[in-house]
Design an enzyme around this catalytic site. Structure first.
Site, PDB file in Angstrom:
ATOM      1  N   ASP A 455       0.858  -1.177   0.000  1.00 51.51           N
ATOM      2  CA  ASP A 455       0.000   0.000   0.000  1.00 51.51           C
ATOM      3  C   ASP A 455       0.901   1.237   0.000  1.00 51.51           C
ATOM      4  OD1 ASP A 455      -2.414   1.535   0.338  1.00 51.51           O
ATOM      5  OD2 ASP A 455      -1.815   1.817   2.426  1.00 51.51           O
ATOM      6  N   ASP A 652      -1.276  -0.960   6.240  1.00 54.17           N
ATOM      7  CA  ASP A 652      -1.392  -0.462   7.611  1.00 54.17           C
ATOM      8  C   ASP A 652      -2.797  -0.041   8.010  1.00 54.17           C
ATOM      9  OD1 ASP A 652      -1.618   1.814   6.031  1.00 54.17           O
ATOM     10  OD2 ASP A 652      -0.648   3.092   7.523  1.00 54.17           O
TER      11      ASP A 652
END
Length: 764
Positions: A455, A652
């Protein structure tokens, strides 16, 4: 897994017993194939059922449970031996002030007593070889009775735990190392006992050249003593595998300095700290709990938690972690997470769970171990028969000695310990470097990963967007003030950046009214009597606001890696804010390492394509998937897996959780959400991609260590058993004494554990 019936997710009646399960998944698996557990593995089934009853609580009086390193599904409420393999159970939780290991103390006492009693026996039988003519001369018959008197307490008292474990293996139909030891020493001792009391009943095939029946009290006593020594060495070595957890526990201070409302300060016990308490941390002191700096500043050494050697400066508003050391400065912090909620407590908990998990490669050793003992017993019987029929005189004496040697030298424990010992030490080493392994399977698979999906926000970048450009059509301060006023009520990550920009400029942020959030578009409201809109170009078009005068500016910002936010006041474009999320300094080096390892790096983000491609070009990322919705991230992982790739996903946020769960290895950033960390097999405390580099190195080192252990165990048994059976005798006249076989058996287990302990020093 043994569970407390009061907390069980379900139960099932089978085989006259009531089984309790930790999850519906386990229950359904058992219901579908109960014979798989009660037929193919009756030992496990019986052992599990014996503790999964309403009358058996898995928690002892002190709340401590015990489990076996080789069979973590075995849980007991007191110390003892595993009913499957006979190994000593270990506590499932590690305490800083570890109590004396009762098993080690008992084995040590038995060893020294047995060694003292065995020494005269060894001197009497091998005296001439050891001390030459200085050996005391006694009659052969008298020597036999002395050997009987000295070896009996060694075998029957010193070796009594082995007899207990061997009997348990018979009851549970799970032959193990102690089955072989007791068969060997028991045969030698009881044969010698009969030969000493009733020598006349033995035929000539049992008698030597002097006509006397040979006795084997000496090997029985020496073998027992050597096995006791092996147990002492093994238990000591195994206790060192928890050193990493004890080191982590030792990071937490015993007290904290509480600052009262009136300014008075006092030291209180750490367990008395509550969320919201104000605590002072002075130079050289440890941060007591997780929290936020309120006043002052400090330079904090976080190396024991993150693996980073350089201290970090902490100012008001910064987070601090319990267990880290304030090397310079003084500050007051507010406690946020205390007790079991602190990061340090979570790390200890995760490492403890990982050390009891099983790696898939352990299935190889399990399969071999399942058939190992029956095969060894069969080889011992064949050895006995062959030597009895074709051996030199006295044939039966040779047959007995070589059969005992075969039983003694075989060591299934070396096979069983090969994987769990490496996993225990490896996961502890990872924790000291800021790499938390949730389960051994993730550690094993990470070595094989060929694609890493990352990401962008919070993984490649800092995750703290900043306003880096303001393109104002009217007063710049008003643009920022009004935007900050609306964004203060928003939970969007970019909103915080606008608020920080206003504060840094010293601007007063007015209150907003009629606030409305439009998902995926922006926010609207009124500020100081003005209608204000903050959001995308689509929002302004929807509100029929003309943006033609600034239509070309957003693309220019995006080409520079910024996200363009429109601000409209009273129906007219007032300006644009360029917001960028800085790339973490360590990201480029980490991606370079992954490329060096032959790993393909794919970036997936919900951000616009222009910004995403700019970041990808700067970092040399192989593939970019931009403007991706949360559910599409998991679909991307599935597509890569269908292409035959082994995928690790690093993220995250909550929106990354499905993808983390879908990937073969999920890697969560420790700076992210708890949901992401719960979905991942590996958590990086530091929260940057250098952790993936460390995790990869740890995976390779641990798997290499496991393969070394398995090789040692397989080669040892493959070579040792035939030599003990006497295959070298026809060619070289060589036979293996049962005492040497016992020493070799002891060495095999200790060598496997010692090799695993080398992982404590691996460079990450």
């Amino acid at each position: 897994m043994t569970v407390d019936p009061a907390r069980a997710a379900g139960s099932y009646e089978y085989g006259g017993k009531k089984w309790y399960f930790c999850s519906r998944h386990c229950l359904e698996k058992f219901q579908a194939e109960p014979e798989k557990y009660t037929g193919a593995r009756p030992a496990i089934a019986q052992a599990m059922a014996s503790v999964a009853t309403p009358t058996a609580s898995p928690v002892g009086a002190a709340g401590v449970t015990y489990t076996c390193p080789m069979h973590p599904e075995m849980v007991r409420n007191r110390p003892g031996a595993c009913p499957i393999c006979g190994m000593a159970l270990e506590p499932t939780t590690v305490a800083l002030d570890q109590e004396e290991n009762s098993e080690l103390a008992d084995m040590t006492r038995r060893f020294w007593t047995s060694a003292i009693l065995t020494a005269p026996v060894l001197l009497m039988t091998m005296g001439e070889m050891i001390v030459g003519g200085a050996a005391p001369q006694v009659s052969e018959r008298f020597a036999v009775w002395i050997q009987l008197a000295l070896s009996t307490p060694v075998v029957l008292w010193g070796g009594w735990p082995f007899f207990e474990r061997a009997w348990a293996s018979v009851v549970h139909r799970s032959p193990n190392m102690f089955t072989l030891i007791v068969m060997g020493t028991g045969t030698a001792y009881f044969y010698s006992l009969i030969a000493a009391i009733f020598p006349s009943i033995f035929p000539d095939s049992f008698r030597g050249h002097s006509g006397e029946v040979a006795v084997y009290f000496e090997p029985a006593a020496v073998i027992t003593t050597l096995v006791l020594l092996g147990q002492v060495l093994e238990l000591r070595a195994r206790s060192r595998t928890s050193s990493a957890i004890r080191a982590l526990l030792g990071l937490a201070p015993r007290t904290a300095r509480l600052v009262r409302d009136g300014g008075a300060e006092e030291d209180i016990a750490l367990d008395q700290v509550k969320p919201g308490d104000r605590l002072r941390v002075r130079p050289g002191e440890k941060v007591p709990v997780d929290g936020i700096v309120l006043e002052g500043s400090g330079t904090v050494d976080e190396s024991m938690v993150t693996g980073e050697p350089i201290p970090v400066e902490k100012l008001a508003g910064d987070k601090v972690t319990g267990g880290t050391v304030n090397t310079a400065g003084s500050f007051i912090m507010r406690a946020e997470r205390v007790g079991s909620d602190t990061l340090l407590a979570q790390i200890v908990r995760m490492v403890s769970q990982a050390q009891r998990s099983r790696a898939p490669i352990q299935g190889v050793a399990d399969t071999v171990s399942r058939y190992f003992v029956p095969v060894v017993i069969l080889i011992a019987l064949i050895t006995l028969v062959v030597w009895a029929l074709a051996g030199p005189e006295p044939r039966m004496a040779y047959a007995l000695v070589n059969a005992v040697a075969v039983l003694i030298i075989a060591c299934p424990c070396a096979l069983g310990l090969a994987t769990p010992m490496s996993v225990m030490v490896g996961t502890g080493r990872g924790a000291m470097a800021g790499v938390l392994i949730r389960n051994a399977e993730a550690l094993e698979i990470l070595e094989k990963v060929d694609t890493v999906v990352v990401d962008k926000t919070g993984t490649l970048t800092e995750g703290k967007p900043q306003v880096v450009a303001v393109l104002a059509e009217r007063n710049e301060s008003d643009v920022i003030r009004y935007a900050a006023s609306l964004e203060r009520a928003s939970e969007h990550p970019l909103a915080a950046a606008v608020g920080r920009s206003a504060k840094e400029r010293g601007l007063e942020i007015p209150k907003a009214g009629e606030f409305r959030s439009l998902a995926g578009k922006g926010v609207t409201g009124t500020v100081e009597g003005h209608a204000v809109m903050v959001g995308s170009a689509g929002l302004l078009r929807e509100m029929q606001i003309d943006i033609s005068a600034v239509a070309d500016r957003p693309e220019a910002l995006r080409r520079d890696g910024q996200t363009a936010i429109f601000v409209a006041i009273d129906g007219r474009v007032a300006g644009l804010l360029g917001i960028a999320d800085p790339i973490k300094p360590s990201t480029a080096d980490a991606i370079q390492f992954l490329h060096h390892e032959g790993i393909r790096v794919v970036m997936v983000t919900g951000d616009n394509r222009t910004t995403a491609e700019l970041v990808a070009r700067r970092l040399g990322i192989d593939e970019v998937k931009a403007e991706v919705l949360p559910d599409q991230k998991a679909e991307l992982i599935k597509r890569l897996q269908r292409e035959g790739r082994i995928v690790a996903m690093a993220g995250d946020g909550i929106n990354d959780a499905p993808a983390l769960a879908q990937a073969q290895v999920g890697i969560a950033m420790g700076t992210g959400t708890d949901v992401a960390m719960e979905s991942a097999g590996i958590t990086l405390v530091q929260g940057d991609l250098r952790g993936i580099v460390r995790a990869r190195k740890l995976s390779r080192a641990t798997m290499r260590n496991i393969r070394q252990n398995l090789f040692l165990a397989f080669v040892y048994n493959t070579v040792g058993v035939p030599v003990a059976a006497g295959v070298l005798y026809p060619f070289f006249g060589l036979l293996l004494s049962p005492m040497i076989a016992s020493a070799a058996m002891t060495f095999s287990s200790v060598s496997v554990i010692s090799n695993a302990l080398r992982l404590r020093n691996v460079e990450l």
